[in-house]
Design a protein around this motif. Structure first.
Motif, short mmCIF file in Angstrom:
data_model
loop_
_atom_site.label_atom_id
_atom_site.label_comp_id
_atom_site.label_asym_id
_atom_site.label_seq_id
_atom_site.Cartn_x
_atom_site.Cartn_y
_atom_site.Cartn_z
N UNK A 137 0.85 -1.20 0.00
CA UNK A 137 0.00 0.00 0.00
C UNK A 137 0.88 1.25 0.00
N UNK A 138 1.94 1.24 0.81
CA UNK A 138 2.82 2.40 0.85
C UNK A 138 3.48 2.64 -0.50
N UNK A 139 3.91 1.57 -1.16
CA UNK A 139 4.55 1.74 -2.48
C UNK A 139 3.57 2.37 -3.46
N UNK A 140 2.31 1.97 -3.41
CA UNK A 140 1.29 2.58 -4.27
C UNK A 140 1.22 4.09 -4.03
N UNK A 141 1.25 4.49 -2.76
CA UNK A 141 1.18 5.91 -2.45
C UNK A 141 2.46 6.64 -2.87
N UNK A 218 -8.90 -6.54 -6.72
CA UNK A 218 -7.82 -5.57 -6.62
C UNK A 218 -7.68 -4.77 -7.91
N UNK A 219 -7.66 -5.47 -9.04
CA UNK A 219 -7.50 -4.79 -10.32
C UNK A 219 -8.70 -3.91 -10.66
N UNK A 231 1.05 -1.92 -14.04
CA UNK A 231 2.02 -2.35 -13.02
C UNK A 231 1.38 -3.28 -12.01
N UNK A 232 0.19 -2.93 -11.56
CA UNK A 232 -0.50 -3.77 -10.58
C UNK A 232 -0.81 -5.15 -11.16
N UNK A 233 -1.28 -5.18 -12.40
CA UNK A 233 -1.62 -6.45 -13.03
C UNK A 233 -0.37 -7.32 -13.21
N UNK A 234 0.72 -6.69 -13.63
CA UNK A 234 1.96 -7.43 -13.83
C UNK A 234 2.47 -8.00 -12.51
N UNK A 235 2.46 -7.19 -11.46
CA UNK A 235 2.93 -7.67 -10.17
C UNK A 235 2.02 -8.76 -9.61
N UNK A 236 0.71 -8.57 -9.71
CA UNK A 236 -0.22 -9.60 -9.23
C UNK A 236 0.02 -10.92 -9.95
N UNK A 237 0.18 -10.84 -11.28
CA UNK A 237 0.36 -12.06 -12.07
C UNK A 237 1.67 -12.75 -11.73
N UNK A 238 2.74 -11.98 -11.61
CA UNK A 238 4.05 -12.57 -11.28
C UNK A 238 4.01 -13.21 -9.91
#
Length: 360
Positions: A137-141, A218-219, A231-238
């Motif tokens: 969450x912090x990284x998102x902010x 989430x997405x 970025x979120x989709x790539x990280x979630x998938x990985x």
């Protein structure tokens, strides 16, 4: 002249993280770690497809490295956090408050393990789920993207914490429960959590569906916030594939060392004026070197605690290390939760406490 300093949100002075810094962090800190996890997943999938398996000593390497590099040390500056984020707080008061917190909360955690190690491990999973989720969450902010608002932050926290905490039990049930049993037996020899088959198939199916549902949610939350989804989709998938194909010990060890700990160290260095200035000017190595120099005394104490624990328990294995980490994680999570509050982490924009500009 403009200087980057530590601080709390102050009217008229709080600024967003400079776009150039966001790009550097995303491209030179976050993306390389994601690529490493993806490559490890590919290699492990290939080994499994060929009928092989990753040797246990190899699986333990990330945890062994984490004793001195990133992992165990990433909470070694907790005692400085109040002084850095609350102007006027003396170093002595900062250290005293955090030491008392660790003694009280850490002792309570240790007592829970002694009373019931299985419940202790369950609590460890729950706290780690929350703590690892809040790190993302912090990284998102920091990057000013991701799901917005408190609801969006909660969705991010639950989803990102679930991937490392739940997927191994669905994809590698026997190996995951073996770690739980082995760790529980450190405190109470003979403690068992499940049979050799691990998690029953129906439970594994439910876990899988829950995780997939959380990723989709989430997405959707990111999309509704108007933020870029890629970025979120790539990280979630990985992360989903990584924890599904990589043996649990290797997967969690790598994630703890490279993903979670590196992100938290970056967060800490942004609260330090000198390190933040280095980051602002594109120098990434200097802040991490500065962190190592600042963290080594507490890291040495933690390592000494690990040695004493191993001698007392007459065991020097992963289970012993996890018991120590569990005892330290709970107070550490309390400190980070306080950081979230002071830095307004659950708001949409980058936290004002990350960077400030002051005229001089």
């Amino acid at each position: 002249m403009t200087a980057l300093v530590r601080g709390v949100r102050t009217p008229g002075t709080a600024t967003e993280v400079p776009p150039a810094l966001r790009i550097r962090v995303a491209d030179h800190v976050l993306a390389p770690v994601t690529v490493v996890l993806a490559l490890v997943a590919v290699v492990c999938a290939a080994v499994t497809a060929a009928g092989g398996s990753v040797p246990v000593p190899v699986q333990l390497v990330p945890f062994a490295v984490s004793v001195l590099v990133f992992g165990l040390p990433h909470g070694a500056l907790d005692h400085l956090v109040p002084a850095r984020l609350r102007p006027g707080t003396s170093t002595l008061r900062s250290v005293t408050v955090v030491v008392v917190l660790y003694l009280v909360v850490g002792s309570a955690t240790a007592l829970l393990w002694v009373v019931d190690p299985v419940v202790g491990f369950a609590a460890f999973i729950a706290v780690t789920w929350f703590h690892w989720g809040q790190g993302d969450v912090f990284v998102d902010r920091l990057l000013d993207d991701g799901a917005s608002g408190r609801v969006g932050s909660a969705v991010t926290l639950v989803t990102r914490g679930a991937l490392p905490m739940l997927v191994p039990f669905a994809a590698h049930p026997a190996a995951a429960t073996a770690v739980v049993s082995s760790t529980a037996s450190v405190v109470r020899p003979g403690a068992a959590t499940a049979g050799p088959e691990g998690v029953p198939v129906p439970v594994r199916v439910v876990i899988g569906l829950v995780v997939l549902g959380l990723v989709v949610l989430h997405l959707v939350a990111v999309r509704r916030s108007g933020a870029p989804v890629w970025r979120q989709a790539a990280e979630d998938a990985v992360l989903l594939v990584f924890f599904a194909v990589v043996p649990p010990v290797l997967a969690v060890g790598l994630y703890f060392t490279l993903w979670h700990s590196v992100r938290h160290i970056l967060r800490l260095e942004l609260t330090d004026p000198t390190a933040a200035a280095h980051l602002h000017h594109g120098r990434l190595r200097a802040p991490f070197g500065r962190f190592v120099r600042q963290a080594w005394p507490i890291t040495a104490i933690a390592v000494a605690m690990l040695v004493v624990l191993a001698v007392v328990l007459r065991r020097a294995d992963l289970g012993t290390y996890l018991v120590l980490i569990a005892t330290l994680t709970t107070p550490h999570a309390v400190v980070v939760t306080w950081m979230d509050h002071v830095q307004h982490t659950w708001r949409r924009r980058a936290p004002g406490a990350v960077l400030q500009e002051t005229g001089s």
